[in-house]
Design an enzyme around this catalytic site. Sequence first.
Site, mmCIF file in Angstrom:
data_model
loop_
_atom_site.group_PDB
_atom_site.id
_atom_site.type_symbol
_atom_site.label_atom_id
_atom_site.label_comp_id
_atom_site.label_asym_id
_atom_site.label_seq_id
_atom_site.Cartn_x
_atom_site.Cartn_y
_atom_site.Cartn_z
ATOM 1 N N GLU A 134 0.864 -1.167 0.000
ATOM 2 C CA GLU A 134 0.000 0.000 0.000
ATOM 3 C C GLU A 134 0.913 1.233 0.000
ATOM 4 O OE1 GLU A 134 -2.675 0.329 3.325
ATOM 5 O OE2 GLU A 134 -3.402 2.261 2.602
ATOM 6 N N ARG A 154 5.996 -12.642 9.173
ATOM 7 C CA ARG A 154 6.621 -11.351 8.893
ATOM 8 C C ARG A 154 7.933 -11.236 9.665
ATOM 9 N NH1 ARG A 154 2.623 -7.609 8.509
ATOM 10 N NH2 ARG A 154 3.852 -5.800 9.052
ATOM 11 N N LYS A 198 4.647 0.806 9.225
ATOM 12 C CA LYS A 198 4.682 2.102 8.571
ATOM 13 C C LYS A 198 4.052 3.181 9.444
ATOM 14 C CE LYS A 198 3.147 0.173 4.831
ATOM 15 N NZ LYS A 198 2.583 -0.071 3.499
HETATM 16 P P1 ATP Z 1 3.226 -2.315 7.903
HETATM 17 O O1 ATP Z 1 2.450 -3.129 8.886
HETATM 18 O O2 ATP Z 1 4.667 -2.213 8.180
HETATM 19 O O3 ATP Z 1 2.607 -0.993 7.642
HETATM 20 P P2 ATP Z 1 1.915 -3.553 5.770
HETATM 21 O O4 ATP Z 1 1.741 -5.011 5.858
HETATM 22 O O5 ATP Z 1 0.754 -2.694 6.058
HETATM 23 O O6 ATP Z 1 3.187 -3.151 6.578
HETATM 24 P P3 ATP Z 1 1.906 -3.402 2.938
HETATM 25 O O7 ATP Z 1 2.281 -2.223 2.148
HETATM 26 O O8 ATP Z 1 0.488 -3.783 2.992
HETATM 27 O O9 ATP Z 1 2.475 -3.127 4.378
HETATM 28 O O10 ATP Z 1 2.825 -4.643 2.607
HETATM 29 C C1 ATP Z 1 3.223 -5.039 1.336
HETATM 30 C C2 ATP Z 1 3.685 -6.444 1.396
HETATM 31 O O11 ATP Z 1 4.822 -6.553 2.251
HETATM 32 C C3 ATP Z 1 2.618 -7.352 1.952
HETATM 33 O O12 ATP Z 1 2.561 -8.525 1.208
HETATM 34 C C4 ATP Z 1 3.076 -7.605 3.354
HETATM 35 O O13 ATP Z 1 2.632 -8.846 3.790
HETATM 36 C C5 ATP Z 1 4.592 -7.529 3.231
HETATM 37 N N1 ATP Z 1 5.198 -7.133 4.496
HETATM 38 C C6 ATP Z 1 4.928 -6.019 5.211
HETATM 39 N N2 ATP Z 1 5.639 -6.010 6.363
HETATM 40 C C7 ATP Z 1 6.382 -7.139 6.359
HETATM 41 C C8 ATP Z 1 7.330 -7.723 7.269
HETATM 42 N N3 ATP Z 1 7.648 -7.122 8.410
HETATM 43 N N4 ATP Z 1 7.894 -8.897 6.931
HETATM 44 C C9 ATP Z 1 7.583 -9.486 5.781
HETATM 45 N N5 ATP Z 1 6.713 -9.010 4.895
HETATM 46 C C10 ATP Z 1 6.111 -7.851 5.166
HETATM 47 MG MG MG Z 2 -1.104 -2.827 5.162
#
Ligand code: ATP
Ligand code: MG
Length: 748
Positions: free
Chosen positions: A31, A258, A268
């Site tokens: 996102e 993760r 984020k």
């Molecule tokens: P955050 O919780 O840090 O804001 P998010 O999951 O909301 O991260 P997205 O932009 O939705 O962030 O993530 C893009 C991709 O990266 C998704 O497939 C998510 O599962 C993966 N991802 C995000 N954070 C991690 C992490 N800490 N380890 C592995 N993969 C991750």
């Molecule tokens: Mg997200």
Amino acid sequence: MNENKNFLSAIVEEDLKSNKYKEVVTRFPPEPNGFPHIGHAKSIFINFGIARDFNGRCNLRMDDTNPTKEDTKYVQALKDAVEWLGYKWDGEIRFTSDYFPKLYEYAIELIKMGKAYVDSLNEDEISEYRGSVTQAGKRSKYANRSVEENLELFKKMKNGEFAEGEHILRAKIDMASPNMKMRDPLLYRIRHAHHFRTKDEWSIYPMYDFAHCLSDYIEGVTHSICTLEFENNREIYDWVIDTLNLKPPRPYQYEFARLGINYTVMSKRKLLELVDGGFVNGWDDPRLPTIAGYKRKGYTPESILTFCKQIGVAKANSIVDVSQLEFCIRDDLNKKVPRVLCVLEPLKVTIENYEGSEEIEAPYYPHDVPKEGSRKLPFSREIYIEKTDFEINPPKGYFRLTPEQPVRLRHGYIISCKEVVKDKDGNITEIKAEYYPESKSGSDTSGIKVKSAIQWVSIPHAKEIEVRLYERLFSCENPDGVEDLNPESLRVIKNAVIESGVITDKPDERFQFERQGYFYADPHDYTDEKPVFNKIVSLKDSWVKKKKTQQKSKPQEKKVQIDGEVTPMNEAQQALFEKYTKELKLNSEVANTLARDEFLSSFYEDTLTTFNSPVNLANIITNEVAREIKESASTELKFDTKDVAQLIKMVDDETISNKIAKTVFEEMAKSGKNPTSIVKDKGLLQISDPAQIIPIIDEVIAKNPDNVEKFKSGNNKLLGFFVGQVLKATGGKANPKLVNELVAKKLK
Ligand code: ATP
Ligand code: MG
């Protein structure tokens, strides 16, 4: 073809072998609401890596369904990160928003099938009707609307004829499903917001559960790889695709754990707080775990990929030690970069028996690095050495220069101290020295024994540089937030000196400053007139050493389980998990840990009967208590549930800070004393009296006139600095919220 074997690549391999798919297609679907971090690097590594290993394709898709938080600058940062890591996405960048018209059609189709309806309950009613883990939900009366009425209402929703929250489109699945997510999940909501791409075209936006699976399908994705917290969403994913009866092949969802790293925060939202609050200098601050931060700090993409490979792909969440990442960068640079001489805190040495100057041929690389190259190092009568490389009263084991002990100048001669010059305050301002002409490195016939060689820079040839030294952004292993910031995470040295060739010849961008660490020419601020270098990483893991010497060992984190399959939860565990996430509002990771561990969950439930603070109790039990159980040699704990409840009560009523609570817990676990008396005996009460805090603030302000000046002229990033200093001065006892307010007021 597949060098990164893990449970995901095994699935892909099997699916190709069985001809389920002709080609593997994955996607990385962030996102665009923040800069990507090292966790995203793991996801990039997995998705692009699988596509590469199996000659498939990987899409880069911006999951832009939330108009209020997204922005093109984040799109750019995501592109940069993927490219910097060395991957190429298939075709153009994709945007979920490009599929809005198509998704809308799919929604209409579901309505026509009687599988979706417009609900008009409000938010509270929706959550009330959903029921609980132990209780089936009940369906809204609006679920009986006719297809025609639903179509009509949905169209009006789209046309912006309703207020936000007035109606919502839901799938008609099963209000009694044991998976709460399946209880008529929301598909579309009304949002009167401006979207950075579709502008004001849409008044409705699809929810993740509807948009994601269909975007995957539209793009021909075969393996939709996501993180563990989406495990329960998989059923909706399948339901949407199955119900719409889409033409095969269809994608399937797989989950992995993760990545979490100690001494940092990694969501984020939390990173945005640090950036917006001015606690760091932007998204690419070298102290942040963002890809842009690592890049600016001087990390190489190779080192990050090696790290991702080393930690593997697991099905259980775990925390990886940040020193593992540091090891990867150190190991990479060791093989690559030139070694040069830099003095961070210069002390002048005059070599009285030396006249003129000369150039010393010095190799850039040590013997064990298979690279060639050398430079001519200017040497003269006046040189700088490191202040700390001279001691009048050396401690035992001090091998550098002293009035009695000679030392070798790296690549050069041996010198000895003849006289120490001091200013009127007694500070050493200069050393008068003597050199031994026959002692030149490589042709030494002097017979003089020295115990070490130190870096130096010839004064007439020296170039002044700025050096930025970074430490961990947080001072504790599992930081909660601002109150745990390390006030010493950045130290700037304005007038370090370096051998001139580094600036004039530029043999590289990254260097080992001998005996100091690895450094990188800052890509933004560096100019030849005013060179700036960032410290990438130290030469040795001083952290490990520090940790080892500490009496009480730090938390033993769960080891990464490579390829470790986790058994699915049994019914009782599942029920607990649902209760914890839904009713008690725990995050899924904490809930998962508790639900799966009988001892921890019963401990937890027991504390709850004493004191009702579900989130804080769950946190301390899954972190501190769990660790203590694992670490304590005897099976008997010295504290009980009442002590833990009492401790959290003190946190909640602000008697002590979160940080102090951890100290108290350690003591509790060691001595078995009750928390109230520990706090009393050690004087750990949280300081919440402004009268006590204000004088400390005044003192900090008085001590830092330059920073006050900068703050007043608009650099509000320094607020964090002042707060950190004040918290530190109180030994972490001051109430961080209050300090924040008071400092802000003072500096206004
Ligand atoms: P955050 O919780 O840090 O804001 P998010 O999951 O909301 O991260 P997205 O932009 O939705 O962030 O993530 C893009 C991709 O990266 C998704 O497939 C998510 O599962 C993966 N991802 C995000 N954070 C991690 C992490 N800490 N380890 C592995 N993969 C991750
Ligand atoms: Mg997200």
